[in-house]
Structures are given as C-alpha cells and as structure tokens.
Design a protein around this motif. Structure first.
Motif, PDB file in Angstrom:
ATOM      1  N   ILE A 178      76.442  39.004   8.106  1.00 26.27           N
ATOM      2  CA  ILE A 178      77.009  38.389   9.309  1.00 26.27           C
ATOM      3  C   ILE A 178      76.035  38.618  10.464  1.00 26.27           C
ATOM      4  O   ILE A 178      76.223  39.495  11.310  1.00 26.27           O
ATOM      5  CB  ILE A 178      78.411  38.963   9.614  1.00 26.27           C
ATOM      6  N   TYR A 186      76.646  29.919  12.735  1.00 31.15           N
ATOM      7  CA  TYR A 186      76.537  29.983  11.274  1.00 31.15           C
ATOM      8  C   TYR A 186      76.283  28.596  10.693  1.00 31.15           C
ATOM      9  O   TYR A 186      75.386  28.414   9.843  1.00 31.15           O
ATOM     10  CB  TYR A 186      77.809  30.580  10.688  1.00 31.15           C
ATOM     11  N   LEU A 307      85.104  34.328   7.289  1.00 34.03           N
ATOM     12  CA  LEU A 307      83.997  34.562   8.221  1.00 34.03           C
ATOM     13  C   LEU A 307      84.521  34.823   9.630  1.00 34.03           C
ATOM     14  O   LEU A 307      83.995  35.681  10.352  1.00 34.03           O
ATOM     15  CB  LEU A 307      83.050  33.363   8.225  1.00 34.03           C
ATOM     16  N   TYR A 318      79.933  39.848   4.239  1.00 39.13           N
ATOM     17  CA  TYR A 318      81.005  39.204   3.488  1.00 39.13           C
ATOM     18  C   TYR A 318      80.577  39.149   2.034  1.00 39.13           C
ATOM     19  O   TYR A 318      79.633  38.440   1.692  1.00 39.13           O
ATOM     20  CB  TYR A 318      81.267  37.809   4.041  1.00 39.13           C
TER      21      TYR A 318
END
Length: 370
Positions: A178, A186, A307, A318
């Motif tokens: 992340i 993202y 997320l 993740y």
C-alpha cells in the motif's frame, strides 16, 4: 542439547510460549486453535516443539490426513495419476503427515527471537526428525511440507535436502504493497485498459449493500451455502471448512478477524473473511454465488473495499492469497513463490513420485509476470 516433543493439542502449551516464537503473526496460536476447534473431518493435528535447557526455541504446526495424490497434479500428470488409481487404488490415497496447516498461507517455523541465525538450521532439522518419527508412529506412508515460507526458503531447502525430500512448486502468494495515498492514485498505477475496466466495474457499487461484521450470526447458514458453492468450483481443496471454523475464528480473534458481507436486493451474494494485525490485511476466504456475484462484479468490489480498509487503517500490505493470480497481477500484485516438499516411505513409490514431480502444478508464475 535439543529435546523435541509432539503435541496433539495447543491446549497443552501456554499461549505466550507459542506466541513468543511467532512474533504476533496473524495465523498463530489463536488462529491455529480455531482450526483445531473447527472439527474438520479427516484431520489430526500435531504441534512439533524443540526445547533447549527447558526453554522453547522452535515450533511448527502439522497435520495428518488421508490424501488423494491426483489432486496434486494437473494436465497429463492428473490423467496418469487417475489411471494409476484405477489400477491400484490403495496406493493413490496414502496417509499423509505434513508440516504446516491446511488452513494457513505458509508453513512457517517459529524460533525464539534470541536464537542465532547459525543455530536455526539445527533446530529445524530436529523438528523435521521429530515429525518424521511421529509420522512413522502414526502409520503415514507420505510425509511433506505444505507451502514452505519463502522468507525461510534457505532453511527449508537445507533441512528437506538432508531429509531426502523432493521439492515441487506450490501456488504463489499475491501481495500488494500500500504505497499509494488514495484509490485514485492506485488506479493511476494500473494500465489504461485495466483502469478503464475497473472504473466500469465499480459502477456496480450503487446496487450493492456492504456490511462489516465481527461474526456471521444469522447469516452463517447462507454463508456456508456460498462457501460450498465456491468449494465446488475449486480444482483441488485439501480441507472442507465447517460452520464452527468461522464461529471459532470470530470468537478467538476479536479485533483481528472481520467479515464483509455483500448484499444485492436483500440477498447475501458474497462474504469475505479478513484477518489484520496493524500491518497486513489478509484475505482468507472470499465466497460468492457465481452468476449473480459476477453480474455485480462482487469480486472486484471486494478488492477495492479491502484496499479502502487498508488506507483507512494505515495498513501497509494487502495479502490476497493464492487464487485468481492472473487478476491479481493485473491489479498490481507481486507474486511470491512457494515450495512444497514430499517423501514416500516406500523407495520405489518415492522414485515414481520424483519422476512425476515435474508434472505437479506446473510453474505457478509462468505467464503472469507481464
């Protein structure tokens, strides 16, 4: 001098002793105890311990079960194995003793934090020998390691080589770091085609109600139906989970285990079991009614919900597991290889399995790195 013991229940060991070796790992004492209490059919549990001067310095979980060998193979290997089963069915379902757990991501050895790196190979070798003796006492023809932890790859390779085990590739594990501040940031990291596809899929969100729960409660029967549907679509599965598994995980891991439920028009169409520890969000099980779930893009909605949870809670990684690797690579995940090891007590059969080993699972990373 190292002394070893093999337990059949974690109730015989203080929680703190086990946890001290595993550094607060998500799939540690509480999760393993939940598995033990879940009543999974056909499994016996073992916990292999190494002590030095009365102090616990190494440990690893293990299990014993009857194993259908053909479930390990794909393609030509599966066809050969099924042909052998028709000729000599008893040979194809040996009693298996395996280091690791059917319900954890990796087989990880726990070491005392102050144990020097130079001492760890000897501790793992002692654990492997002790489990080999337990396997023989239990009448197991086949011994193995399920998904050896890649972070300990060198240790595992050395110990398994000394023990006469053969290595095969397991399914890789997908992780997404992340390193982005928002979902928009993202999305910008993805290819233009994937980004466009995800934005289109995310439009389904307006028709889906998402609930976060600490337990499944009254939705447990429907969740088990979704689990069974998902299990039926799997090519191979070692274990079959029970309702008690989900209730035990919820009860034993408050604050670390949560369920995300996905409803459309009042119907529960999918659920997700997540574990977290302040650093990692681990996606353990995503179960879905396939036709309506796909129509509403629930798998991808769950990806983005997870997320969002990572961002909101400051989580750094993740980990989304070993299934659907193609989609996970498209969505920016990196893959970590896993190795499995096996050894048959019968020399001739061990040689035959070695010969078939190149047909096991293939290369789980092939074609996914692009």
């Amino acid at each position: 001098m190292l002394e070893t013991r093999v337990l059949t229940t974690l109730d015989d060991l203080p929680r703190g002793q086990w946890e001290a070796l595993f550094g607060g790992a998500l799939e540690s004492f509480d999760y393993l105890r939940a598995i033990e209490g879940a009543g999974l059919a056909g499994f016996e549990w073992r916990y292999v311990l190494a002590h030095r001067d009365g102090r616990l310095v190494g440990a690893i979980p293990a299990f014993i079960t009857d194993y259908r060998l053909e479930t390990t193979f794909e393609g030509a290997g599966r066809r050969i194995a099924e042909r052998v089963r028709r000729l000599v069915p008893g040979v194809m379902t040996p009693k298996l003793a395996c280091l690791g757990s059917p319900c954890t991501e990796t087989a990880t050895v726990g070491f005392a934090p102050d144990l020097a790196d130079a001492e760890r190979p000897a501790v793992l070798a002692a654990l492997v020998r002790a489990f080999g003796q337990e396997a023989a006492r239990s009448g197991c023809a086949l011994s193995g390691v399920k998904d050896a932890d890649h972070a300990q790859a060198g240790l595992w390779a050395e110990a398994m080589g000394q023990g006469g085990y053969s290595a095969v590739s397991g399914q890789a594990i997908a992780d997404l770091d992340i390193h982005f501040p928002t979902l928009d940031a993202y999305l910008e990291r993805l290819s233009s085609g994937v980004r466009k596809d995800m934005r289109r899929k995310l439009r389904s969100r307006s028709k889906v109600r998402i609930e976060l729960r600490n337990e499944l409660g009254a939705d447990l029967p429907r969740a088990m139906d979704l689990y069974r549907q998902t299990l039926a679509r799997a090519e191979a599965q070692l274990e079959t989970l029970t309702p008690a598994f989900f209730t035990q995980v919820a009860a034993r891991m408050p604050g670390r285990a949560v369920f995300v439920l996905y409803y459309v028009g009042g119907d529960l169409l999918a659920f997700n079991l997540l574990l977290e520890d302040g650093e990692v969000l681990l996606d353990k099980f995503f179960c879905m009614e396939v036709e309506r779930g796909r129509a509403h893009n629930l798998y991808f909605l769950s990806w983005f919900y997870n997320l969002e949870r990572c961002l909101a809670r400051g989580l750094k990684r993740y980990r989304s597991g070993q299934a659907n690797l193609g989609d996970k690579v498209r969505l920016g995940s990196r893959l970590t290889p896993a190795a499995m090891y096996f050894r048959h007590r019968n020399g001739l059969l061990n040689g035959a399995l070695r010969a078939l080993a190149p047909l096991v699972m293939g290369d789980p990373l092939e074609g996914l790195a692009a």
